[in-house]
Design an enzyme around this catalytic site. Sequence first.
Site, PDB file in Angstrom:
ATOM      1  CB  CYS A 108      -1.009   0.027   1.029  1.00 21.51           C
ATOM      2  SG  CYS A 108      -2.471   0.946   1.104  1.00 21.51           S
ATOM      3  CG  HIS A 113      -3.515  -3.638   3.196  1.00 26.49           C
ATOM      4  ND1 HIS A 113      -2.404  -2.960   3.897  1.00 26.49           N
ATOM      5  CD2 HIS A 113      -4.083  -2.860   2.752  1.00 26.49           C
ATOM      6  CE1 HIS A 113      -2.699  -1.699   3.576  1.00 26.49           C
ATOM      7  NE2 HIS A 113      -3.670  -1.498   2.852  1.00 26.49           N
ATOM      8  CD  GLU A 150      -0.698  -5.389   5.868  1.00 26.94           C
ATOM      9  OE1 GLU A 150      -0.195  -6.028   4.947  1.00 26.94           O
ATOM     10  OE2 GLU A 150      -1.012  -4.323   6.039  1.00 26.94           O
TER      11      GLU A 150
END
Lengths: 81, 226
Positions: free
Chosen positions: B86, B194, B196
């Site tokens: 990002c 993302h 994560e």
Amino acid sequence: MKARVTVYPKPSVLDPQGQAIAQSLRGHGHDGIADVRQGKVFEISFAGGKTREEAAAEVETIAHEVLANPVIEEYRVEILD
Amino acid sequence: MKVGVVVFPGSNCDHDAWYAITANCGHQAEFIWHASQSLNNLDAIWLPGGFSYGDYLRCGAIAKFSPVLKSVRQFAQEGGLVIGVCNGFQILTESGLLPGALVRNRGLKFICRDEALVTATAESPFTATLEKGSVLHMPIAHGEGCYVADERTLDELEAEDRVVFRYANNPNGSLRDIAGILNKERNVLGMMPHPERAMDPLMGSTGGLGIVRSMAAAIEAGAILS
């Protein structure tokens, strides 16, 4: 001494903000609007002791390396007195 | 594997990344403050999402001048693994470590939702444990995630098999549906989605696990020097 740097998106890069503004203007009755590009303006003041040429060269570097991203933007440098 | 998670003023996915690497994947991680230039004993660097330096000027534009980026650049040049997610992707393009740029989403809206990503290549240290064509689900959360580059650059990325992920349903206008790319040497990955945030069934998806696992496998195999 002051300089003004104008940064705006390259014609080849989609500018959805400019398009939204153009659309809105047409909606307000401004039928003749063909296109709007939205950019940024920077005014840079020098503390003094620089010639016009020195200031122009320095601002050119700043514009190219920092204020504009040459991948997506174009810029124009003006030296103001 | 020990991963350095860089923390800029305005990063907001740094703790998520740290938790994903440690708690979800069982590796080690440490935070690297943006003013630091020390990347000792790290196997990989993670540039997290967020709004580094408030996203002032352009997303990622100020971060490229930070002290830590000097070290990250050198780390990457020496073959170390660098992943930018990002805002981390935006920093990598602004700093010239990856080509192209990320601009305002075509629809102008900030989009935060799950997206399906197609793994476009398994020939990378970030996707080697995945299969080409496999679909990963993970969230996107960005206002400036529309990937743009000139035609020549896009052709080159495709010819060199450097597009890593493509959106199955392009949410932001990214050219050629690009969601993530590699550098020429294939040790630097930038991606808008993302991973994560997709590490545990509780999060709604485990689509991010394969990326961290691939990185760990590559480092264990010794293919990547750090």
